[in-house]
Motif scaffolding. Structure first.
Motif, PDB file in Angstrom:
ATOM      1  N   ASN A  48       0.643  -1.601  -0.420  1.00 17.76           N
ATOM      2  CA  ASN A  48       0.304  -0.087   0.273  1.00 17.76           C
ATOM      3  C   ASN A  48       0.575   1.965  -0.108  1.00 17.76           C
ATOM      4  O   ASN A  48       0.311   2.295   0.525  1.00 17.76           O
ATOM      5  CB  ASN A  48      -0.868   0.106   1.087  1.00 17.76           C
ATOM      6  CG  ASN A  48      -1.910  -0.615   0.891  1.00 17.76           C
ATOM      7  OD1 ASN A  48      -2.820  -1.161  -0.613  1.00 17.76           O
ATOM      8  ND2 ASN A  48      -2.939  -1.302   1.993  1.00 17.76           N
ATOM      9  N   VAL A  49       2.100   0.978  -0.933  1.00 16.64           N
ATOM     10  CA  VAL A  49       3.194   2.061   0.008  1.00 16.64           C
ATOM     11  C   VAL A  49       3.889   2.385  -1.719  1.00 16.64           C
ATOM     12  O   VAL A  49       3.976   1.382  -2.174  1.00 16.64           O
ATOM     13  CB  VAL A  49       4.072   2.452   0.977  1.00 16.64           C
ATOM     14  CG1 VAL A  49       5.127   3.608   0.718  1.00 16.64           C
ATOM     15  CG2 VAL A  49       3.532   2.541   2.051  1.00 16.64           C
ATOM     16  N   ASN A  50       3.233   3.448  -2.661  1.00 15.05           N
ATOM     17  CA  ASN A  50       4.512   3.926  -3.996  1.00 15.05           C
ATOM     18  C   ASN A  50       5.039   4.135  -3.928  1.00 15.05           C
ATOM     19  O   ASN A  50       5.273   5.460  -3.102  1.00 15.05           O
ATOM     20  CB  ASN A  50       3.244   4.003  -4.749  1.00 15.05           C
ATOM     21  CG  ASN A  50       3.909   4.971  -6.361  1.00 15.05           C
ATOM     22  OD1 ASN A  50       5.418   4.005  -6.416  1.00 15.05           O
ATOM     23  ND2 ASN A  50       2.654   5.430  -7.493  1.00 15.05           N
ATOM     24  N   GLY A  70      -9.622   0.109   4.814  1.00 13.70           N
ATOM     25  CA  GLY A  70      -9.475  -1.352   5.857  1.00 13.70           C
ATOM     26  C   GLY A  70      -8.710  -1.718   5.396  1.00 13.70           C
ATOM     27  O   GLY A  70      -8.056  -3.001   5.513  1.00 13.70           O
ATOM     28  N   ASP A  71      -7.791  -1.629   4.119  1.00 11.78           N
ATOM     29  CA  ASP A  71      -6.481  -2.893   3.687  1.00 11.78           C
ATOM     30  C   ASP A  71      -5.762  -2.276   3.916  1.00 11.78           C
ATOM     31  O   ASP A  71      -4.941  -1.531   4.263  1.00 11.78           O
ATOM     32  CB  ASP A  71      -6.497  -1.911   2.767  1.00 11.78           C
ATOM     33  CG  ASP A  71      -5.996  -2.770   1.383  1.00 11.78           C
ATOM     34  OD1 ASP A  71      -5.253  -3.805   1.508  1.00 11.78           O
ATOM     35  OD2 ASP A  71      -6.272  -2.686  -0.238  1.00 11.78           O
ATOM     36  N   MET A  72      -4.614  -2.962   4.727  1.00 10.17           N
ATOM     37  CA  MET A  72      -4.060  -3.072   5.355  1.00 10.17           C
ATOM     38  C   MET A  72      -2.453  -4.118   4.199  1.00 10.17           C
ATOM     39  O   MET A  72      -1.231  -4.070   4.870  1.00 10.17           O
ATOM     40  CB  MET A  72      -3.013  -4.102   6.246  1.00 10.17           C
ATOM     41  CG  MET A  72      -4.253  -3.549   8.037  1.00 10.17           C
ATOM     42  SD  MET A  72      -4.568  -4.950   9.171  1.00 10.17           S
ATOM     43  CE  MET A  72      -5.002  -3.076  10.422  1.00 10.17           C
ATOM     44  N   GLY A  73      -2.716  -4.184   3.102  1.00 11.04           N
ATOM     45  CA  GLY A  73      -1.344  -5.022   1.934  1.00 11.04           C
ATOM     46  C   GLY A  73      -2.056  -6.314   2.053  1.00 11.04           C
ATOM     47  O   GLY A  73      -2.823  -6.752   2.414  1.00 11.04           O
ATOM     48  N   VAL A  82      -3.526  -9.533   4.360  1.00 11.68           N
ATOM     49  CA  VAL A  82      -3.382  -9.331   5.430  1.00 11.68           C
ATOM     50  C   VAL A  82      -4.548  -9.536   6.814  1.00 11.68           C
ATOM     51  O   VAL A  82      -4.002  -9.234   7.381  1.00 11.68           O
ATOM     52  CB  VAL A  82      -1.942  -8.006   5.487  1.00 11.68           C
ATOM     53  CG1 VAL A  82      -1.276  -8.036   7.099  1.00 11.68           C
ATOM     54  CG2 VAL A  82      -0.697  -8.424   5.260  1.00 11.68           C
ATOM     55  N   LEU A  83      -4.726  -8.460   6.000  1.00 14.42           N
ATOM     56  CA  LEU A  83      -6.286  -8.438   7.381  1.00 14.42           C
ATOM     57  C   LEU A  83      -6.891  -9.294   7.841  1.00 14.42           C
ATOM     58  O   LEU A  83      -7.443 -10.161   8.599  1.00 14.42           O
ATOM     59  CB  LEU A  83      -7.786  -7.430   6.612  1.00 14.42           C
ATOM     60  CG  LEU A  83      -8.579  -7.361   7.476  1.00 14.42           C
ATOM     61  CD1 LEU A  83      -8.104  -6.687   8.845  1.00 14.42           C
ATOM     62  CD2 LEU A  83      -9.251  -6.519   6.765  1.00 14.42           C
ATOM     63  N   ASP A  84      -7.147 -10.391   6.336  1.00 11.51           N
ATOM     64  CA  ASP A  84      -7.762 -11.679   6.279  1.00 11.51           C
ATOM     65  C   ASP A  84      -6.940 -12.387   7.042  1.00 11.51           C
ATOM     66  O   ASP A  84      -7.002 -13.411   7.889  1.00 11.51           O
ATOM     67  CB  ASP A  84      -8.150 -12.307   4.834  1.00 11.51           C
ATOM     68  CG  ASP A  84      -8.831 -11.910   4.214  1.00 11.51           C
ATOM     69  OD1 ASP A  84      -9.872 -10.561   5.127  1.00 11.51           O
ATOM     70  OD2 ASP A  84      -9.020 -11.647   2.927  1.00 11.51           O
ATOM     71  N   LEU A  85      -5.776 -12.299   7.027  1.00 11.90           N
ATOM     72  CA  LEU A  85      -4.332 -13.057   7.993  1.00 11.90           C
ATOM     73  C   LEU A  85      -4.662 -12.778   9.713  1.00 11.90           C
ATOM     74  O   LEU A  85      -4.906 -14.471  10.198  1.00 11.90           O
ATOM     75  CB  LEU A  85      -3.057 -13.673   7.138  1.00 11.90           C
ATOM     76  CG  LEU A  85      -2.978 -13.961   6.093  1.00 11.90           C
ATOM     77  CD1 LEU A  85      -1.630 -12.396   5.599  1.00 11.90           C
ATOM     78  CD2 LEU A  85      -2.919 -15.331   6.039  1.00 11.90           C
TER      79      LEU A  85
END
Length: 319
Positions: A48-50, A70-73, A82-85
């Motif tokens: 999530n970082v360009n 809510g996106d952690m990559g 990552v959020l699912d893990l």
């Protein structure tokens, strides 16, 4: 969130460069012709970082993705969000963490109360030395001892996994009993962290025993058990409430090592594996969740302590 982003950017060599190297190594293109635009897009997808954007723009995009979407990559090695893990691992870590705290503080309360009633006795001296010893030896040493004695030598409890290999998950007695048996050794190992509360409970109880209202209750002829529970015990345990909530941080940090020792797939093991594999998105996500849970617990303790102990208050109805 700002802190995790700062740590992320402060990593030696820069996280973007490290991720580029890992992606190239995974794709087998090290030293060959590389499409930099495609590579940067892959880095942005995972973290999530360009890396092409200025630092302040990266920071804004990071916060926007985290708070709005809510996106952690995406995990570099597992290829899952990552959020699912984290959502898959948090319940298991909280399960053993809460029971470890409950076990440790329950033992501490009863032991500390008995030590206070038997102040300066042989039991008080031996118990004090024992509690100091338990808190001086690292908890993971006890975890290794438990693995060897109760897991390998006598095979009383399983030493790895969250439940049996051939047990189907579900609300069945077989599954729940397997979960409890697999969690027993990790819970006992981490519960040792909370036994230090026995000394605090002892000091509080001794102080309360000298208060006037306890002496008046004894002079009124109240039963000793009632004095112990309603007067001494209730008022002695109040200062431990905040310590209990703050203890969540200690238990969560201990899961990083304990879950690795017992191969217990929770947040601690997820963080440990992320460190070893340099899985930066997972590392950032787990660090953020650990910090949030800890701060939330302390904040709840701060808000609710006045309700638990009405003597702690400030101001009056006119303020």
């Amino acid at each position: 969130m700002t802190f995790t982003f700062a740590l992320y950017q402060a990593m030696p060599g820069g996280p973007a460069e490290a991720m580029r190297a890992m992606i190239l190594a995974e794709s087998g293109q090290v030293g060959g012709s590389v499409n930099l635009d495609l590579l940067n897009q892959m880095v942005e997808h995972y973290a999530n970082v360009n890396p092409d954007k200025p630092l302040h723009v990266q920071y804004y995009n990071y916060l926007h993705s985290l708070l709005i979407q809510g996106d952690m990559g995406t995990s570099i090695y597992q290829g899952e969000p990552v959020l699912d893990l984290i959502l898959q691992s948090v319940p298991w870590t909280m399960f053993i963490g809460v029971y470890a705290l409950a076990l440790g503080y329950t033992v501490s309360l009863f032991l500390g109360a008995v030590m206070a009633y038997k102040e300066r006795s042989l039991f008080d001296s031996v118990a004090s030395i024992g509690v100091i010893f338990l808190n001086s030896v690292p908890y993971y040493i006890f975890a290794i001892i438990l693995v060897y004695v109760l897991g390998i030598e006598y095979s009383v409890f399983p030493i790895n996994g969250r439940y049996g290999t051939f047990v189907d998950p579900g609300f069945t007695l077989e599954y729940m009993s397997s979960v409890v048996r697999h969690a027993t050794l990790p819970v006992v190992s981490m519960g040792i962290l909370a036994t230090g509360g026995a000394l605090t409970m002892r000091g509080n109880a001794i102080r309360v025993l000298g208060d006037d209202y306890v002496r008046v209750a004894e002079l009124r002829g109240l039963r000793r058990s009632r004095v112990a529970m309603q007067y001494v015990g209730r008022n002695s345990v109040l200062p431990l409430y905040t310590q209990f909530m703050i203890g969540i941080a200690g238990v969560l940090s201990s899961t990083v090592v304990v879950e690795e020792i017992f191969a217990y797939n929770g947040m601690g093991k997820l963080l440990y594996d992320a460190v070893l594999l340099h899985d930066y998105p997972v590392l950032m996500g787990t660090l953020l969740v650990f910090t949030t849970i800890t701060l939330l617990a302390i904040y709840i303790a701060d808000l609710t302590y006045g309700y638990i102990d009405p003597r702690i208050s400030t101001g009056d109805s006119n303020e």
